[in-house]
Motif scaffolding. Structure first.
Motif, short mmCIF file in Angstrom:
data_model
loop_
_atom_site.label_atom_id
_atom_site.label_comp_id
_atom_site.label_asym_id
_atom_site.label_seq_id
_atom_site.Cartn_x
_atom_site.Cartn_y
_atom_site.Cartn_z
N VAL A 126 74.79 5.28 -94.71
CA VAL A 126 74.81 5.36 -93.08
C VAL A 126 76.26 5.43 -92.69
O VAL A 126 77.08 4.87 -93.11
N TYR A 167 70.93 4.60 -99.62
CA TYR A 167 71.26 5.12 -98.40
C TYR A 167 72.73 5.43 -98.16
O TYR A 167 73.43 4.62 -98.69
N MET A 219 65.45 4.01 -88.78
CA MET A 219 66.51 3.38 -89.16
C MET A 219 67.85 3.78 -88.29
O MET A 219 68.66 2.78 -87.98
N ALA A 220 68.14 5.19 -88.18
CA ALA A 220 69.08 5.42 -87.38
C ALA A 220 69.05 4.84 -86.12
O ALA A 220 70.26 4.43 -85.60
N TRP A 231 69.20 14.28 -93.89
CA TRP A 231 69.92 13.39 -93.14
C TRP A 231 68.77 13.36 -91.77
O TRP A 231 68.20 14.10 -91.33
N ALA A 279 64.14 7.27 -92.08
CA ALA A 279 65.22 7.38 -91.83
C ALA A 279 65.51 7.69 -90.32
O ALA A 279 66.54 7.12 -89.83
N GLU A 335 68.85 9.62 -96.96
CA GLU A 335 67.98 9.08 -98.11
C GLU A 335 68.32 9.52 -99.48
O GLU A 335 68.24 9.18 -100.57
N ILE A 383 71.71 8.66 -90.98
CA ILE A 383 70.97 8.13 -92.31
C ILE A 383 70.90 9.01 -93.17
O ILE A 383 70.24 10.29 -92.93
#
Length: 117
Positions: free
Chosen positions: A35, A33, A85-86, A112, A82, A107, A105
């Motif tokens: 970030v 990942y 997670m963002a 994105w 993702a 992967e 984010i």
């Protein structure tokens, strides 16, 4: 408006168990990942920064201690997409740095997700 970004990296596994069994993301798999946190401000501080990059070290510590080489299903609330997670990282950053405007984010090199309120 002034904008800065800082990039962080971690590796983790996850499984999107809510997807059909024949979906590739339903299987256990992992990603490397990336970030990216973005901060912005109309004015610079007395040192000429939106925020000193060094002040973002707590995010690296949080990522390293909570996410790196972990199974995301064990550390995330809800599906470890993702997109989720963002939003998670955005909320974490905005609680510490009010200048936070977005988190992206990745992967894979071609994918994105971004959360920007």
């Amino acid at each position: 408006m002034y904008r800065i970004t800082k990039e962080f990296h971690f590796s983790a596994s996850h499984q999107l168990t809510h997807l059909p069994d024949d979906h590739q993301c339903a299987r256990l798999h992992g990603h490397n990942y990336i970030v990216i946190v973005e901060l912005a401000g109309a004015k610079l501080n007395s040192d000429g920064f939106v925020r000193d990059y060094h002040e973002l070290a707590p995010l690296k510590n949080y990522i390293d201690g909570t996410f790196d080489h972990r199974h995301l299903n064990d550390v995330m609330d809800g599906p470890s997409t993702a997109e989720n997670m963002a939003r998670h990282f955005y909320d974490w950053c905005a609680a510490r740095w009010p200048e936070t405007t977005a988190v992206r984010i990745s992967e894979t090199p071609k994918t994105w997700a971004e959360y920007r309120p």
